[in-house]
Enzyme design. Structure first.
Site, mmCIF file in Angstrom:
data_model
loop_
_atom_site.group_PDB
_atom_site.id
_atom_site.type_symbol
_atom_site.label_atom_id
_atom_site.label_comp_id
_atom_site.label_asym_id
_atom_site.label_seq_id
_atom_site.Cartn_x
_atom_site.Cartn_y
_atom_site.Cartn_z
ATOM 1 N N SER A 16 0.783 -1.238 0.000
ATOM 2 C CA SER A 16 0.000 0.000 0.000
ATOM 3 C C SER A 16 0.816 1.291 0.000
ATOM 4 O O SER A 16 1.843 1.425 0.669
ATOM 5 C CB SER A 16 -0.923 0.015 1.208
ATOM 6 O OG SER A 16 -1.471 1.303 1.361
ATOM 7 N N SER A 18 -0.386 4.113 1.253
ATOM 8 C CA SER A 18 -0.747 4.983 2.384
ATOM 9 C C SER A 18 0.267 4.976 3.520
ATOM 10 O O SER A 18 0.631 6.029 4.038
ATOM 11 C CB SER A 18 -2.131 4.582 2.931
ATOM 12 O OG SER A 18 -3.102 4.711 1.936
ATOM 13 N N LYS A 67 -14.578 -1.059 1.083
ATOM 14 C CA LYS A 67 -15.133 0.305 1.039
ATOM 15 C C LYS A 67 -16.652 0.335 1.223
ATOM 16 O O LYS A 67 -17.195 1.331 1.689
ATOM 17 C CB LYS A 67 -14.744 0.988 -0.278
ATOM 18 C CG LYS A 67 -13.257 1.287 -0.371
ATOM 19 C CD LYS A 67 -12.897 2.049 -1.624
ATOM 20 C CE LYS A 67 -11.391 2.259 -1.696
ATOM 21 N NZ LYS A 67 -10.998 3.157 -2.781
ATOM 22 N N ASN A 88 -13.911 5.610 2.191
ATOM 23 C CA ASN A 88 -12.476 5.330 2.208
ATOM 24 C C ASN A 88 -11.744 6.093 3.312
ATOM 25 O O ASN A 88 -10.535 5.984 3.450
ATOM 26 C CB ASN A 88 -11.830 5.624 0.842
ATOM 27 C CG ASN A 88 -11.691 7.106 0.562
ATOM 28 O OD1 ASN A 88 -12.685 7.838 0.605
ATOM 29 N ND2 ASN A 88 -10.491 7.566 0.272
ATOM 30 N N ASP A 104 -12.132 9.688 -2.217
ATOM 31 C CA ASP A 104 -11.741 9.148 -3.526
ATOM 32 C C ASP A 104 -12.291 10.003 -4.659
ATOM 33 O O ASP A 104 -11.595 10.310 -5.629
ATOM 34 C CB ASP A 104 -12.275 7.716 -3.707
ATOM 35 C CG ASP A 104 -11.386 6.661 -3.065
ATOM 36 O OD1 ASP A 104 -10.191 6.928 -2.863
ATOM 37 O OD2 ASP A 104 -11.895 5.565 -2.765
ATOM 38 N N GLY A 127 -15.676 -1.698 -14.101
ATOM 39 C CA GLY A 127 -15.781 -2.112 -12.704
ATOM 40 C C GLY A 127 -17.009 -1.499 -12.044
ATOM 41 O O GLY A 127 -17.530 -0.477 -12.509
ATOM 42 N N GLY A 129 -17.327 -1.710 -8.250
ATOM 43 C CA GLY A 129 -17.107 -1.731 -6.796
ATOM 44 C C GLY A 129 -17.167 -0.348 -6.169
ATOM 45 O O GLY A 129 -17.639 0.622 -6.776
ATOM 46 N N ALA A 131 -14.791 1.826 -5.536
ATOM 47 C CA ALA A 131 -14.034 2.863 -6.252
ATOM 48 C C ALA A 131 -14.847 3.384 -7.434
ATOM 49 O O ALA A 131 -14.915 4.592 -7.675
ATOM 50 C CB ALA A 131 -12.696 2.310 -6.726
#
Length: 246
Positions: A16, A18, A67, A88, A104, A127, A129, A131
């Site tokens: 990650s 972060s 999320k 998030n 996000d 996608g 999801g 995000a």
């Protein structure tokens, strides 16, 4: 000195961004009382244990695949997080409640904006999801229409098999919100017909590791403007820091 603890909730998150980002931020800012760590969860059911075992937690980031799954564990959502249906960022309030936010959408919006030309009217979102939900919210704010692409092609979405030259003519921005192509599976790419990309298209990949995914490489070969998710991540991280320190 009482530690202020922050961290990331996710699954298989050793790679990650972060932890490295915030650890460096704390060091540069002389924030010796702040720490950041990864909380790698096999199941979201382990989340309450993290809260009870870490009494100094002040804020958390949330990444794939939690999320959406995190929401029932929170006391409250910000207006935008509720509208998006994905979280998030979690802030620990003075009363000890957990409030969910979404940064996000902000990071993506600010990262995409400089690339936009008048002909960029519609987007394909690969996608469905958490995000992808944030990305669609950002596109709404920018006044850009969009179509979701999923493997099943369920209600209001199309499946990958239906993407053709006309789809590319009608959608000038293609956004990869799937994890396909992330390290270590760097040879993978979403199954779309890349030969229909042109110099009128933007290819945006939320992935930042590797720096240039196969999705971006293939789009760039056809002249598309390309961008990865790194700047989006930095912008959403800085937004998270502001949320935690309200």
């Amino acid at each position: 000195m009482l530690q202020r603890q922050y961290g990331l909730i996710g699954k298989n998150i050793s790679y990650s961004f972060s932890k490295k980002y915030f650890t460096e931020k704390f060091a540069l800012g002389g924030l010796d009382d702040c720490t950041y760590e990864n909380f790698d969860l096999d199941s979201i059911e382990g989340f309450p244990e993290i809260i009870s075992n870490n009494p100094n937690l002040k804020g958390l980031n949330v990444t794939i695949p939690y999320k959406e799954a995190i929401i029932p564990y929170l006391n409250k959502l910000s207006k935008n997080a509720a509208l998006i249906g994905a979280v998030n960022v979690i802030r620990f309030t003075k009363k000890g409640n957990l409030k969910g936010y979404n940064s996000d959408y902000y990071g993506f919006m600010k990262s995409l904006e400089p690339l936009l030309q008048p002909h960029h009217k519609r987007a394909l979102i690969l996608g469905t999801g958490g995000a992808a939900k944030a990305i669609s919210f950002a596109l709404d704010k920018l006044g850009i229409l969009y179509t979701f692409v999923s493997r099943e092609g369920k209600g209001g979405m199309i499946d990958y098999d239906r993407i053709n030259a006309t789809t590319f003519d009608n959608h000038q921005i293609i956004i990869n919100c799937t994890p396909i192509g992330t390290f270590p599976d760097t040879k993978e790419f979403p199954p779309i017909p890349y030969n229909f990309f042109t110099d009128k298209h933007i290819a945006f990949d939320l992935i930042y590791n590797p720096e240039e995914t196969q999705f971006l490489k293939k789009a760039k070969k056809k002249g598309a403007v390309t961008k990865n998710g790194y700047e989006m991540l930095v912008l959403q991280a800085e937004k998270a820091w502001k949320i935690w320190n309200k």
